[in-house]
Structures are given as C-alpha cells and as structure tokens.
Design a protein around this motif. Structure first.
Motif, PDB file in Angstrom:
ATOM      1  N   ARG A 107      45.498  19.122 161.799  1.00 36.33           N
ATOM      2  CA  ARG A 107      44.848  18.128 161.020  1.00 36.33           C
ATOM      3  C   ARG A 107      45.880  17.510 160.092  1.00 36.33           C
ATOM      4  O   ARG A 107      45.847  16.346 159.643  1.00 36.33           O
ATOM      5  CB  ARG A 107      43.962  19.016 159.811  1.00 36.33           C
ATOM      6  CG  ARG A 107      43.219  18.188 158.937  1.00 36.33           C
ATOM      7  CD  ARG A 107      42.220  18.921 158.222  1.00 36.33           C
ATOM      8  NE  ARG A 107      42.560  20.083 157.653  1.00 36.33           N
ATOM      9  CZ  ARG A 107      42.081  21.441 158.039  1.00 36.33           C
ATOM     10  NH1 ARG A 107      41.598  21.362 159.051  1.00 36.33           N
ATOM     11  NH2 ARG A 107      42.922  22.424 157.493  1.00 36.33           N
ATOM     12  N   GLN A 108      46.860  18.215 159.690  1.00 35.74           N
ATOM     13  CA  GLN A 108      48.009  17.608 158.718  1.00 35.74           C
ATOM     14  C   GLN A 108      48.703  16.545 159.802  1.00 35.74           C
ATOM     15  O   GLN A 108      49.227  15.451 158.914  1.00 35.74           O
ATOM     16  CB  GLN A 108      49.073  18.792 158.166  1.00 35.74           C
ATOM     17  CG  GLN A 108      48.630  19.581 157.234  1.00 35.74           C
ATOM     18  CD  GLN A 108      49.602  20.812 157.042  1.00 35.74           C
ATOM     19  OE1 GLN A 108      50.413  20.668 157.600  1.00 35.74           O
ATOM     20  NE2 GLN A 108      49.298  21.596 156.167  1.00 35.74           N
ATOM     21  N   ALA A 146      47.479  14.948 162.265  1.00 34.80           N
ATOM     22  CA  ALA A 146      46.635  13.999 162.714  1.00 34.80           C
ATOM     23  C   ALA A 146      46.351  14.093 164.203  1.00 34.80           C
ATOM     24  O   ALA A 146      46.564  13.036 164.845  1.00 34.80           O
ATOM     25  CB  ALA A 146      46.875  12.587 162.203  1.00 34.80           C
ATOM     26  N   VAL A 147      46.507  15.239 164.898  1.00 34.36           N
ATOM     27  CA  VAL A 147      46.535  15.331 166.463  1.00 34.36           C
ATOM     28  C   VAL A 147      45.441  16.400 166.667  1.00 34.36           C
ATOM     29  O   VAL A 147      44.914  16.975 165.825  1.00 34.36           O
ATOM     30  CB  VAL A 147      47.925  15.811 166.980  1.00 34.36           C
ATOM     31  CG1 VAL A 147      48.849  15.054 166.685  1.00 34.36           C
ATOM     32  CG2 VAL A 147      48.319  17.165 166.467  1.00 34.36           C
ATOM     33  N   SER A 148      45.093  16.369 168.008  1.00 31.06           N
ATOM     34  CA  SER A 148      44.072  17.100 168.155  1.00 31.06           C
ATOM     35  C   SER A 148      44.261  18.585 168.172  1.00 31.06           C
ATOM     36  O   SER A 148      45.357  19.135 168.836  1.00 31.06           O
ATOM     37  CB  SER A 148      43.622  16.974 169.722  1.00 31.06           C
ATOM     38  OG  SER A 148      42.732  17.867 170.345  1.00 31.06           O
ATOM     39  N   TRP A 192      53.850  18.091 164.766  1.00 28.27           N
ATOM     40  CA  TRP A 192      54.353  16.918 164.452  1.00 28.27           C
ATOM     41  C   TRP A 192      54.929  16.430 165.836  1.00 28.27           C
ATOM     42  O   TRP A 192      55.219  15.080 165.544  1.00 28.27           O
ATOM     43  CB  TRP A 192      55.413  17.319 163.189  1.00 28.27           C
ATOM     44  CG  TRP A 192      54.455  17.341 161.897  1.00 28.27           C
ATOM     45  CD1 TRP A 192      54.363  18.356 161.074  1.00 28.27           C
ATOM     46  CD2 TRP A 192      53.877  16.252 161.219  1.00 28.27           C
ATOM     47  NE1 TRP A 192      53.487  18.232 159.875  1.00 28.27           N
ATOM     48  CE2 TRP A 192      53.566  16.883 159.899  1.00 28.27           C
ATOM     49  CE3 TRP A 192      53.742  14.896 161.300  1.00 28.27           C
ATOM     50  CZ2 TRP A 192      52.526  16.088 159.195  1.00 28.27           C
ATOM     51  CZ3 TRP A 192      53.083  14.114 160.555  1.00 28.27           C
ATOM     52  CH2 TRP A 192      52.484  14.618 159.532  1.00 28.27           C
ATOM     53  N   HIS A 203      52.568  14.379 167.239  1.00 29.23           N
ATOM     54  CA  HIS A 203      52.476  13.266 166.324  1.00 29.23           C
ATOM     55  C   HIS A 203      53.274  12.145 166.663  1.00 29.23           C
ATOM     56  O   HIS A 203      53.046  11.000 166.880  1.00 29.23           O
ATOM     57  CB  HIS A 203      52.451  13.502 164.818  1.00 29.23           C
ATOM     58  CG  HIS A 203      52.397  12.516 163.857  1.00 29.23           C
ATOM     59  ND1 HIS A 203      53.462  11.781 163.663  1.00 29.23           N
ATOM     60  CD2 HIS A 203      51.233  11.994 163.398  1.00 29.23           C
ATOM     61  CE1 HIS A 203      53.401  10.694 162.804  1.00 29.23           C
ATOM     62  NE2 HIS A 203      51.748  10.955 162.469  1.00 29.23           N
TER      63      HIS A 203
END
Length: 230
Positions: free
Chosen positions: A84-85, A87-89, A162, A165
């Motif tokens: 969630r932090q 912004a990936v699945s 990350w 990301h």
C-alpha cells in the motif's frame, strides 16, 4: 520442473550444501557446549552485536525467522502495508515471495552461503546489494544496510515493494507484448529493468525468465488468498 530454472536450482543446491557445512561450523563455534538453543537476543552467527540487538528489539522481526518455519503467508500484514505504501499490488509482492521461498532463509545460513558466493542475494525477497542500495535512496529506510535483510523480513518486503514501484515507473504507457503489468514487473524483478523493457517491446524471455513467470502464475491464486485472509 525441467529446463534452465531447474538447472539453476540444482546448481544452487550444490552451493547450498557447501554453505550448510560452513553454517554448521560457524554455528558450533557460537553455541555454548551443552546448550543447542541460543538464548534470547543471541547474536546471529556472522552478524555484529549491534545488528543482533536491533533484530531483537525490532517489532517486525517476528514471526520466527527459521528456514523450517518460513511461510510467506505469515507475512501478509507486512505485505499489505508495504504494498500500500509503495502503491503496488500486494498479491504481486506476495507471489514474488513465494517464487523466492525455495531457498533457505535462515539468517546464519544466508551469511554462510554468502561467504562462498559473495554476490548472493539477501533476505526473503532475494535482493542484491546494488539493487537495495539504489532502491533505498530517498526512502524511509535510507539509513538501513543491505546486511540487515536476512534478519529483518519487514525491511526485505519494504525494499521489494519499492523496487516494484520503481520498475513500474519505468514502464511505457502501452506495450505490444502479451504481458500484464504484473507480469512485466515480475520479469523486471527477476531479470532487471533493461530486460523488462525489452520484453515489453516484444523480446522473448529466456528459459529462466519464462520459468520465473510460470512460477508466478502458479503462485498467483495462493498469493491472493494469503493477502486477503485475516
């Protein structure tokens, strides 16, 4: 399983057997006679006292990090939070952990293996030093070192999320290859960003990358159940 991925695993098993021998020697040297169970806070063989203290104090060090007990699903809360932090699945993050779970992930074993294979990846997400050092720039974990990955599984998941990301930021808006975004990100995680972009343009993945993607697909439903269960 057959093919390049299976061959790579067979080669890894040979190295792992040698690493196991080193691990046993190192473990024996650090374990008091008559007591095979290290006390709480006991320094991991090969780790510095400060690193061991950090691992003992960190709330993200549990569940237990023994290779025998490792199940990626045990880390679903961390996967959901870090995905969630970044912004990936979360399902992708978990599926990659399943892909990488065939290796033993005991911290002492990983360090013993690195003595034989200095370019080995660390942590449950199997990240190399150069990748970690690049990914952590400007992030909340910028002051953490790659050597901490075997001990801190939340850090390993955070770095993985990350990195995915950052790989996503390199993808073009559209591509002609018959791969989903998550497929390409997994290929990038395994084969690097340059190869990911080549695959997006239509290049054919080699045997190892293809096998990695096949494993991702095989683990996909299980990963989804893991990240959605309470």
């Amino acid at each position: 399983m057959s093919g390049p991925r299976a061959s790579a695993r067979r080669r890894w098993i040979v190295v792992a057997v040698l690493a196991l021998a080193v691990y046993i020697i190192v473990r024996a040297a650090h374990t008091p006679q008559g007591d095979s169970t290290p006390p709480a806070g006991h320094a991991t063989p090969g780790a510095s006292p400060s690193a061991a203290a950090t691992a003992s104090a960190s709330p993200t060090s549990s569940p237990a990090s023994s290779a025998a007990s490792y199940d990626p699903a045990d880390y679903a809360p961390q996967v959901r939070s870090r995905a969630r932090q970044a912004a990936v699945s979360g399902q992708l993050v978990m599926a990659i952990l399943y892909n990488e779970a065939y290796k033993p992930h005991d911290p002492a074993f990983e360090r013993a293996w690195q003595k034989l294979k200095p370019d080995a990846a660390f942590g449950i997400a199997d990240m190399h030093r150069a990748t970690f050092d690049e990914v952590k720039q400007g992030r909340d974990f910028a002051d953490r070192s790659w050597e901490r990955l075997p001990d801190d599984r939340d850090l390993a998941i955070e770095a993985e999320a990350w990195y995915l990301h950052d790989l996503a930021a390199r993808l073009p808006a559209t591509w002609t290859a018959p791969y989903t975004k998550n497929d390409l990100l997994a290929l990038g995680y395994n084969a690097g960003p340059a190869n990911m972009l080549a695959f997006a343009r239509g290049a054919t993945p080699g045997g190892q990358a293809r096998s990695y993607l096949d494993e991702l697909h095989a683990n996909w439903a299980k990963a989804g159940r893991a990240v959605t269960s309470d």
